[in-house]
Design an enzyme around this catalytic site. Structure first.
Site, PDB file in Angstrom:
ATOM      1  CB  CYS A  99      -1.703   7.556 -11.326  1.00  0.00           C
ATOM      2  SG  CYS A  99       0.037   7.379 -10.876  1.00  0.00           S
ATOM      3  CG  LEU A 114       0.331  11.153  -5.442  1.00  0.00           C
ATOM      4  CD1 LEU A 114       0.454  12.665  -5.240  1.00  0.00           C
ATOM      5  CD2 LEU A 114      -0.766  10.589  -4.536  1.00  0.00           C
ATOM      6  N   GLY A 141      -2.138   3.135  -8.607  1.00  0.00           N
ATOM      7  CA  GLY A 141      -2.054   2.286  -7.421  1.00  0.00           C
ATOM      8  C   GLY A 141      -0.634   1.911  -7.078  1.00  0.00           C
ATOM      9  CD  GLU A 142       2.240   2.965  -4.740  1.00  0.00           C
ATOM     10  OE1 GLU A 142       3.247   2.306  -5.068  1.00  0.00           O
ATOM     11  OE2 GLU A 142       2.169   4.204  -4.864  1.00  0.00           O
ATOM     12  CG  ASP A 149       4.846   0.513  -8.246  1.00  0.00           C
ATOM     13  OD1 ASP A 149       5.193   1.540  -8.842  1.00  0.00           O
ATOM     14  OD2 ASP A 149       3.795   0.440  -7.587  1.00  0.00           O
ATOM     15  CB  SER A 186      -6.831   3.393   6.501  1.00  0.00           C
ATOM     16  OG  SER A 186      -7.314   2.376   5.631  1.00  0.00           O
ATOM     17  N   GLY A 187      -7.227   1.387   8.712  1.00  0.00           N
ATOM     18  CA  GLY A 187      -7.745   0.106   9.219  1.00  0.00           C
ATOM     19  C   GLY A 187      -8.909  -0.433   8.424  1.00  0.00           C
TER      20      GLY A 187
END
Length: 627
Positions: free
Chosen positions: A2, A51, A76-77, A100, A359-360
């Protein structure tokens, strides 16, 4: 993901103007195209562009507590939100959603300002406590999500991006001289500063209490602790368990997800762990270039075949002239890392198929994966040699060896290595990571800006909290990367370029449990004979193809030097020589002419330096009406 923003007026009787808050929120539309929400209450206002990833229908923000006295907005998450929700329900908290975000409001009710310690995630959020008239701001431990704040005469504002502040009538942005100097040194502006005066970045692992017009910061997490004493086999098993669980947590989503795959060790491990956890093939995404030395597609294809992924790859031939303005606008703050170009294009490609990508990122910082870590390790070994041998290796005779123009040339790299060997370890590292060293920067900056430049500019290298807790020089270098390079360059790049396309990127290596474990391992577990990521190679030897496990670091690079001599040649000259950097007496015209001429003639490889200057110039032009 977001975009969030908000305002707190010092006078509780002065209401936040709804139209102004809406304008701030709309400036972040690209970060959250799915939903929006605002709250104006008691001299405070919260705004969000959302989002939607989890609880798509029910997760509308801002989210209140049961009696409407506490509100929260989140960017975020929170990966452990289901575990937290169960514990909070057991304590009597009533939930209205599966989001969340709602966990945060009840966690604040239960633990107050100690709540960040309970979170596993990537996040920047704001809690408005109406009863206490207190705004509480929090940024995640590794700085994966951005959060800026501005202190005006009669109010404080915060936002995910600086451009949101431009909607405030009393916001008077001015360039900060020390930040320009730091930007040209490192390619980014280190926290807690930003490119603008009176605008700060909330540092990673920090929270801020905002009340009465004041902002008080506090660190809530520190990754360095006691050195881990496990044996090699036990450490490998522990690392594998931690990283596997980090991947598990990051697969929770109500929308399609996939993975960035470069064919390097880190992204290959993530793809392999994902493949072992799903019924459907993992979707993986790779971009490559026509120039072979910048193209990792063969390695990515090898990994995709190994794990049976649904692999998508593209050869990109970017029209950099056309995309440059859009890229710089989305970067929000000047960022001189040219790998923003392929990251921007990779995010655009992945978003056609998924809304979340793993991703790494983070493996290099924690497990000594960068070439500069190998240089620090080597310099420490060479310092122990007898003086006569050091003289042979580092003597002045090296200054007479012609310097190749190409920065990747081994002779060029050795000369740069040697030049720094008479400095202390941290100052040596400072020189190796600098775009412009102190001498070249002094020649580049105009006298007007140098007069405003603070003496302590760039000194965070010696004042770092993280590096001061490390035992070895190479450990101090990796701690500096974790504290500054990771959030201010790497994460800023990934956040801005992915959010430009409405894509959420998650990084299992940046699970704080993995970071704590990696940073507290003995150096010998991470580097051997100058080769980093030792424990990653051994712990996942059965998972990775042999060719991948043996690979060195390639990096997400682009041929920026060639671009500047060819397709960007005209744009670079026009922007820089007739631009605001020269016109506002920030950069010395003569020094700029020399940089351009030497690069175009092939006498020097100034590609990365010129790219950083181009980004700064274009940023000034985009924001020139207000800055």
């Amino acid at each position: 993901m977001c975009g969030i923003c908000g305002i707190l007026n010092t006078d509780p009787g002065s209401p936040v103007r709804e139209e102004e808050l809406r304008a701030m929120t709309e400036a972040l539309r690209h970060r959250g195209p799915d939903d929006s929400g605002i709250l104006c209450k008691g001299g405070a206002g919260l705004g969000v562009r959302r989002l939607s990833i989890i609880d798509i229908e029910g997760g509308h923000q801002p989210i209140p507590n049961e009696n409407g006295t506490v509100f929260v907005v989140l960017n975020g998450e929170i990966y452990n939100y289901m575990e937290l929700a169960r514990a909070l329900r057991a304590k009597g908290h009533a939930f209205r959603t599966r989001s969340d975000t709602e966990v945060l409001v009840h966690l604040y009710e239960e633990y107050g300002e100690e709540m960040p310690a309970h979170l596993n995630g990537m996040f920047a959020f704001a809690v408005w406590d109406a009863d206490k008239r207190r705004l509480f701001l929090v940024r995640d431990r590794l700085g994966q999500k951005p959060l800026y704040y501005w202190r005006g005469r009669e109010r404080v504002a915060f936002a995910s991006e600086i451009k949101s502040f431009l909607k405030l009538a009393d916001f008077r942005p001015e360039i900060q001289a020390g930040s320009v100097s730091d930007y040209l040194t490192f390619g980014y502006v280190p926290h807690p500063s930003s490119i603008l005066q009176d605008v700060g970045k909330l540092p990673p692992a920090h929270c801020a209490r905002v009340e009465g017009g004041g902002v008080r910061l506090r660190r809530y997490w520190q990754p360095m602790g006691e050195q881990i004493t496990l044996g090699r086999n036990e450490a490998e098993e522990r690392l594998r368990d931690l990283l596997d669980d980090a991947v598990r947590l990051r697969l929770v989503s109500d929308v399609p997800l996939g993975a960035f795959l470069s064919g390097g060790i880190d992204s290959s491990i993530i793809a392999g762990l994902m493949a072992g956890r799903g019924d459907e093939p993992v979707r993986t995404f790779t971009i490559g270039f026509d120039e072979r030395r910048y193209d990792e597609r063969p390695y990515a294809r090898m990994v995709a075949d190994r794990f049976g992924t649904k692999h998508v790859e593209e050869v990109v031939r970017p029209d950099v002239v056309e995309m440059f303005e859009k890229l710089v606008w989305h970067l929000d703050e000047p960022l001189g890392d040219s790998s923003a170009v392929p990251t921007f294009m990779l995010s655009e490609m992945a978003r056609r198929s998924v809304k979340v990508a793993l991703s790494g990122d983070g493996g290099d910082e924690c497990f000594l994966g960068y070439p500069r870590h190998s240089a620090m390790w080597l310099s420490g070994k060479l310092e122990r040699l007898p003086r006569i041998f050091r003289g042979m290796l580092f003597g002045r005779w090296w200054h007479r060896v012609p310097a190749p123009a190409e920065q990747k040339n081994p002779v060029y790299r050795w000369k740069r290595f040697v030049r720094a060997m008479d400095k202390s370890a941290l100052r040596r590292y400072y020189e190796w990571i600098s775009l412009f060293d102190e001498k070249s920067l002094d020649a580049l900056l105009a006298s007007d800006l140098k007069a405003k430049r603070p003496v302590e500019s760039g000194m965070y290298v010696e004042l770092s909290d993280y590096s001061g807790r490390m035992r070895s020089d190479v450990g101090k270098a990796s701690a500096l990367d974790l504290e500054y390079y990771l959030p201010c360059d790497l994460m800023a790049k990934v956040d801005r370029t992915s959010m430009a396309h409405g894509l959420e990127v998650r990084s299992p290596f940046l699970d704080h449990r993995v970071v704590e474990f990696g940073m507290n391992l003995p150096d010998a577990f991470k580097i051997k004979r100058g080769r980093g990521k030792r424990i990653l190679r051994s712990a996942f030897a059965d998972l990775l193809p042999r060719e991948i496990a043996k690979r060195g670091k390639m990096g997400f690079a682009v041929p920026v030097g060639r671009w500047l001599r060819e397709e960007l040649r005209e744009m670079a000259h026009d922007l820089l020589m007739d631009g605001l950097l020269v016109g506002r007496h920030i950069i010395c015209r003569e020094a700029l002419e020399t940089l351009l001429a030497d690069h175009m003639a092939g006498r020097a490889d100034n590609g990365q330096r010129l790219w950083a200057l181009l980004v700064l110039e274009k940023w000034l032009r985009l924001f020139q009406q207000r800055v």
